[in-house]
Scaffold this motif. Structure first.
Motif, PDB file in Angstrom:
ATOM      1  N   GLN A  84      35.810  -4.276  22.164  1.00 41.57           N
ATOM      2  CA  GLN A  84      33.993  -4.420  22.224  1.00 41.57           C
ATOM      3  C   GLN A  84      34.804  -5.499  21.002  1.00 41.57           C
ATOM      4  O   GLN A  84      34.681  -5.637  19.812  1.00 41.57           O
ATOM      5  CB  GLN A  84      33.410  -2.725  21.198  1.00 41.57           C
ATOM      6  N   PRO A  85      33.747  -6.612  21.279  1.00 38.30           N
ATOM      7  CA  PRO A  85      32.991  -7.685  20.292  1.00 38.30           C
ATOM      8  C   PRO A  85      32.209  -6.748  19.016  1.00 38.30           C
ATOM      9  O   PRO A  85      31.374  -6.495  19.406  1.00 38.30           O
ATOM     10  CB  PRO A  85      31.839  -8.598  21.098  1.00 38.30           C
ATOM     11  N   THR A  86      32.539  -7.892  18.129  1.00 37.45           N
ATOM     12  CA  THR A  86      32.284  -7.403  16.619  1.00 37.45           C
ATOM     13  C   THR A  86      30.800  -8.462  16.420  1.00 37.45           C
ATOM     14  O   THR A  86      30.546  -9.327  16.782  1.00 37.45           O
ATOM     15  CB  THR A  86      33.468  -8.074  15.645  1.00 37.45           C
ATOM     16  N   THR A  87      30.037  -6.693  16.245  1.00 36.58           N
ATOM     17  CA  THR A  87      28.329  -7.549  16.047  1.00 36.58           C
ATOM     18  C   THR A  87      27.954  -7.727  14.739  1.00 36.58           C
ATOM     19  O   THR A  87      26.866  -8.664  14.329  1.00 36.58           O
ATOM     20  CB  THR A  87      27.875  -6.892  16.862  1.00 36.58           C
ATOM     21  N   GLN A  88      28.958  -7.739  13.774  1.00 34.33           N
ATOM     22  CA  GLN A  88      28.583  -7.470  12.571  1.00 34.33           C
ATOM     23  C   GLN A  88      29.508  -6.720  12.026  1.00 34.33           C
ATOM     24  O   GLN A  88      30.383  -6.116  11.902  1.00 34.33           O
ATOM     25  CB  GLN A  88      26.921  -6.008  12.037  1.00 34.33           C
ATOM     26  N   ILE A  89      29.203  -7.670  10.068  1.00 36.75           N
ATOM     27  CA  ILE A  89      31.032  -7.800   9.044  1.00 36.75           C
ATOM     28  C   ILE A  89      29.565  -7.561   7.975  1.00 36.75           C
ATOM     29  O   ILE A  89      29.260  -8.525   7.755  1.00 36.75           O
ATOM     30  CB  ILE A  89      31.562  -8.907   9.622  1.00 36.75           C
ATOM     31  N   HIS A  90      30.614  -6.618   6.823  1.00 31.91           N
ATOM     32  CA  HIS A  90      30.205  -6.843   5.477  1.00 31.91           C
ATOM     33  C   HIS A  90      31.168  -6.897   4.666  1.00 31.91           C
ATOM     34  O   HIS A  90      32.244  -6.608   4.843  1.00 31.91           O
ATOM     35  CB  HIS A  90      29.474  -5.073   5.244  1.00 31.91           C
ATOM     36  N   ILE A  91      30.854  -7.861   3.995  1.00 34.70           N
ATOM     37  CA  ILE A  91      31.287  -8.130   3.299  1.00 34.70           C
ATOM     38  C   ILE A  91      32.020  -7.998   1.526  1.00 34.70           C
ATOM     39  O   ILE A  91      30.018  -8.091   1.159  1.00 34.70           O
ATOM     40  CB  ILE A  91      32.383  -9.865   2.862  1.00 34.70           C
ATOM     41  N   ALA A  92      32.403  -7.354   0.983  1.00 32.81           N
ATOM     42  CA  ALA A  92      32.116  -7.206  -0.937  1.00 32.81           C
ATOM     43  C   ALA A  92      32.830  -7.820  -1.687  1.00 32.81           C
ATOM     44  O   ALA A  92      33.717  -8.339  -1.287  1.00 32.81           O
ATOM     45  CB  ALA A  92      32.107  -5.703  -1.021  1.00 32.81           C
ATOM     46  N   ARG A  93      31.857  -8.484  -2.493  1.00 27.55           N
ATOM     47  CA  ARG A  93      33.143  -9.496  -3.557  1.00 27.55           C
ATOM     48  C   ARG A  93      32.364  -8.789  -4.929  1.00 27.55           C
ATOM     49  O   ARG A  93      31.593  -8.856  -5.114  1.00 27.55           O
ATOM     50  CB  ARG A  93      32.482 -10.712  -3.023  1.00 27.55           C
TER      51      ARG A  93
END
Length: 132
Positions: free
Chosen positions: A104-113
């Motif tokens: 399944q293609p990735t549609t959203q990513i969440h990065i915390a920093r």
């Protein structure tokens, strides 16, 4: 007992296309963790030696569904607890289901920093570096 050194080849080779979906390659640093089984119990491999490391990625599923490379070494993995996402203590072999799930293609990513603290002199406003 005689001690000797052993050279390790860590040079990145060229990538080649393969028609076998279980063949893998590592881009950059890293190794696959593998082991040779010491015994079989009810068709499942048991391992008594230490894990070994290789960049050989010609894996295929054997008759029991385990990923094994062309030299007969089983690909090892570290199970992840689905509730707390912690890694288990030890590597173990794993079997592959008969039917792979479709990708399944990735549609959203969440990065915390966490941002580093910037100190300012009393009475001045701190400035932040421009984003690149």
């Amino acid at each position: 007992m005689l001690a000797s050194s052993r050279a390790t080849n860590t040079v990145q080779g060229d990538f080649q296309s393969a028609s076998i979906g279980t063949f893998m390659a590592i881009n950059g640093e890293g190794f696959f963790v593998v082991q040779k089984p010491s015994n079989f119990v009810d068709g499942r491999p048991t391992f008594s030696g230490s894990p070994l490391y290789t960049r050989r990625g010609d894996y295929a599923t054997n008759k029991d569904g385990f990923l094994v490379n062309g030299a007969g070494y089983y690909l090892m993995g570290i199970p992840v607890d689905s509730k707390n996402r912690n890694l288990a203590a030890a590597c173990r072999s794993f079997s592959v289901p008969e039917r792979f799930l479709p990708a399944q293609p990735t549609t959203q990513i969440h990065i915390a920093r966490t941002l580093r603290a910037i100190r300012s002199r009393r009475g001045t406003t701190p400035t932040f570096p421009a984003r690149s």
